[in-house]
Design a protein around this motif. Structure first.
Motif, mmCIF file in Angstrom:
data_model
loop_
_atom_site.group_PDB
_atom_site.id
_atom_site.type_symbol
_atom_site.label_atom_id
_atom_site.label_comp_id
_atom_site.label_asym_id
_atom_site.label_seq_id
_atom_site.Cartn_x
_atom_site.Cartn_y
_atom_site.Cartn_z
ATOM 1 N N ASP A 6 1.013 -1.302 -0.064
ATOM 2 C CA ASP A 6 -0.222 0.142 0.111
ATOM 3 C C ASP A 6 0.947 1.169 0.038
ATOM 4 O OD1 ASP A 6 -2.313 -1.444 0.145
ATOM 5 O OD2 ASP A 6 -2.694 -1.274 2.413
ATOM 6 N N GLU A 7 1.874 1.287 0.448
ATOM 7 C CA GLU A 7 2.544 2.532 1.139
ATOM 8 C C GLU A 7 4.117 2.537 0.190
ATOM 9 O OE1 GLU A 7 0.971 4.753 2.385
ATOM 10 O OE2 GLU A 7 -0.470 3.491 3.361
ATOM 11 N N LEU A 8 4.284 1.769 -0.769
ATOM 12 C CA LEU A 8 5.451 1.650 -1.313
ATOM 13 C C LEU A 8 6.023 2.988 -1.926
ATOM 14 C CD1 LEU A 8 8.124 0.003 -2.197
ATOM 15 C CD2 LEU A 8 6.871 -0.676 -4.186
ATOM 16 N N PRO A 9 5.155 3.695 -2.482
ATOM 17 C CA PRO A 9 5.387 5.105 -3.152
ATOM 18 C C PRO A 9 5.806 6.146 -2.226
ATOM 19 C CG PRO A 9 3.247 4.451 -4.244
ATOM 20 C CD PRO A 9 3.803 3.397 -3.198
ATOM 21 N N LEU A 10 5.049 6.046 -0.953
ATOM 22 C CA LEU A 10 5.503 7.107 -0.052
ATOM 23 C C LEU A 10 6.795 6.575 0.888
ATOM 24 C CD1 LEU A 10 1.980 7.757 1.628
ATOM 25 C CD2 LEU A 10 3.400 9.293 -0.027
ATOM 26 N N LEU A 11 6.909 5.233 0.912
ATOM 27 C CA LEU A 11 8.197 4.844 1.589
ATOM 28 C C LEU A 11 9.365 5.370 0.655
ATOM 29 C CD1 LEU A 11 7.010 1.560 2.314
ATOM 30 C CD2 LEU A 11 8.149 3.329 4.086
ATOM 31 N N LEU A 12 9.178 5.207 -0.728
ATOM 32 C CA LEU A 12 10.422 5.685 -1.440
ATOM 33 C C LEU A 12 10.484 7.250 -1.443
ATOM 34 C CD1 LEU A 12 9.695 3.295 -4.543
ATOM 35 C CD2 LEU A 12 11.510 3.192 -2.772
ATOM 36 N N ILE A 13 9.420 7.974 -1.390
ATOM 37 C CA ILE A 13 9.549 9.662 -1.419
ATOM 38 C C ILE A 13 10.261 9.941 0.081
ATOM 39 C CG2 ILE A 13 8.222 11.669 -1.066
ATOM 40 C CD1 ILE A 13 6.300 10.361 -2.960
ATOM 41 N N CYS A 14 9.928 8.870 0.887
ATOM 42 C CA CYS A 14 10.479 9.564 2.351
ATOM 43 C C CYS A 14 12.098 9.123 2.550
ATOM 44 C CB CYS A 14 9.803 8.707 3.365
ATOM 45 S SG CYS A 14 10.151 8.866 5.083
ATOM 46 N N LEU A 15 12.171 7.988 1.931
ATOM 47 C CA LEU A 15 13.622 7.739 2.004
ATOM 48 C C LEU A 15 14.415 8.704 0.932
ATOM 49 C CD1 LEU A 15 16.025 5.523 2.485
ATOM 50 C CD2 LEU A 15 15.161 4.262 0.202
ATOM 51 N N ALA A 16 13.943 8.959 -0.133
ATOM 52 C CA ALA A 16 14.776 10.189 -1.160
ATOM 53 C C ALA A 16 14.751 11.459 -0.303
ATOM 54 C CB ALA A 16 13.739 10.315 -2.552
ATOM 55 N N GLY A 17 13.797 11.788 0.506
ATOM 56 C CA GLY A 17 13.670 13.075 1.186
ATOM 57 C C GLY A 17 14.888 13.066 2.355
ATOM 58 N N LEU A 18 14.831 12.149 2.840
ATOM 59 C CA LEU A 18 15.935 11.628 3.864
ATOM 60 C C LEU A 18 17.576 11.640 3.388
ATOM 61 C CD1 LEU A 18 14.455 9.014 6.340
ATOM 62 C CD2 LEU A 18 14.801 11.481 7.162
ATOM 63 N N VAL A 19 17.640 11.013 2.059
ATOM 64 C CA VAL A 19 18.948 11.183 1.528
ATOM 65 C C VAL A 19 19.151 12.413 1.134
ATOM 66 C CG1 VAL A 19 20.137 10.221 -0.608
ATOM 67 C CG2 VAL A 19 18.740 8.673 0.589
ATOM 68 N N TYR A 20 18.389 13.002 0.227
ATOM 69 C CA TYR A 20 18.572 14.418 0.014
ATOM 70 C C TYR A 20 18.744 15.379 1.013
ATOM 71 C CZ TYR A 20 17.789 18.745 -2.516
ATOM 72 O OH TYR A 20 18.056 20.008 -3.299
ATOM 73 N N GLY A 21 17.958 15.363 2.051
ATOM 74 C CA GLY A 21 18.255 16.208 3.326
ATOM 75 C C GLY A 21 19.385 15.820 4.054
ATOM 76 N N GLY A 22 20.166 14.804 3.753
ATOM 77 C CA GLY A 22 21.317 14.585 4.275
ATOM 78 C C GLY A 22 22.485 14.937 3.763
ATOM 79 N N MET A 23 22.328 15.307 2.447
ATOM 80 C CA MET A 23 23.417 15.818 1.442
ATOM 81 C C MET A 23 23.725 17.533 1.947
ATOM 82 S SD MET A 23 22.314 14.815 -2.292
ATOM 83 C CE MET A 23 22.344 12.961 -2.634
ATOM 84 N N GLU A 24 25.173 17.625 2.185
ATOM 85 C CA GLU A 24 25.349 18.985 2.467
ATOM 86 C C GLU A 24 25.735 20.084 1.374
ATOM 87 O OE1 GLU A 24 28.761 19.550 5.327
ATOM 88 O OE2 GLU A 24 28.136 17.768 6.376
ATOM 89 N N GLY A 25 25.169 20.980 1.688
ATOM 90 C CA GLY A 25 25.053 22.169 0.725
ATOM 91 C C GLY A 25 24.114 22.064 -0.091
#
Length: 146
Positions: A6-25
């Motif tokens: 049910d939630e695969l698309p939201l899980l992927l968006i959440c993971l992408a947001g965390l990865v992007y947010g962890g990138m400096e600059g």
């Protein structure tokens, strides 16, 4: 597994947001992290909700319990059940799950979806046998007009 389906698309968006947010600059990295955390909280709630769903078939009723902060129980008298429908999405087929829809003449619950059932469970046959038994016991007969 139903949660993953049910939630695969939201899980992927959440993971992408965390990865992007962890990138400096990166521009808006803090916003991406904040949105990912909020989305994680929503997903956690949905996971808990799905885990707390339970179904029970007794000799006279089908019961569905659901809810996290406020629990609700739906009751359908078995003699009121008139039809069934089984459905499997592609992802449910992969994980050997199914959704069974129960249709009834019950006013408060005319349609009840039993989500995330194991493909091996023959719940429709179990309910059908109990429905027929209850209809015979109560003297209820279906009249068809063809």
């Amino acid at each position: 597994m139903q949660f993953l389906i049910d939630e695969l698309p939201l899980l992927l968006i959440c993971l992408a947001g965390l990865v992007y947010g962890g990138m400096e600059g990166m521009p808006l990295a803090k916003v991406a992290t904040l949105l990912a955390i909020l989305l994680s909280l929503i997903l956690a709630y949905r996971y808990i909700y799905l885990k707390r769903i339970s179904y029970q078939v007794t000799t006279e009723q089908l019961t569905a319990k659901h809810g996290v902060l406020q629990r609700s129980v739906d009751y359908i008298e078995l003699y009121r059940i008139v039809d069934f429908h089984e459905n499997q999405t592609l992802m449910q087929q992969i994980f050997r799950l199914k959704t069974v829809t129960v249709l009834s003449t019950d006013r408060s619950t005319p349609k009840l979806n039993l989500i995330g059932l194991s493909e091996r469970d023959n719940i429709v046959e179990i309910i059908r046998e109990r429905v027929e038994y209850n209809k015979q016991r109560k003297g209820i007969y279906e009249i068809a007009n063809h």
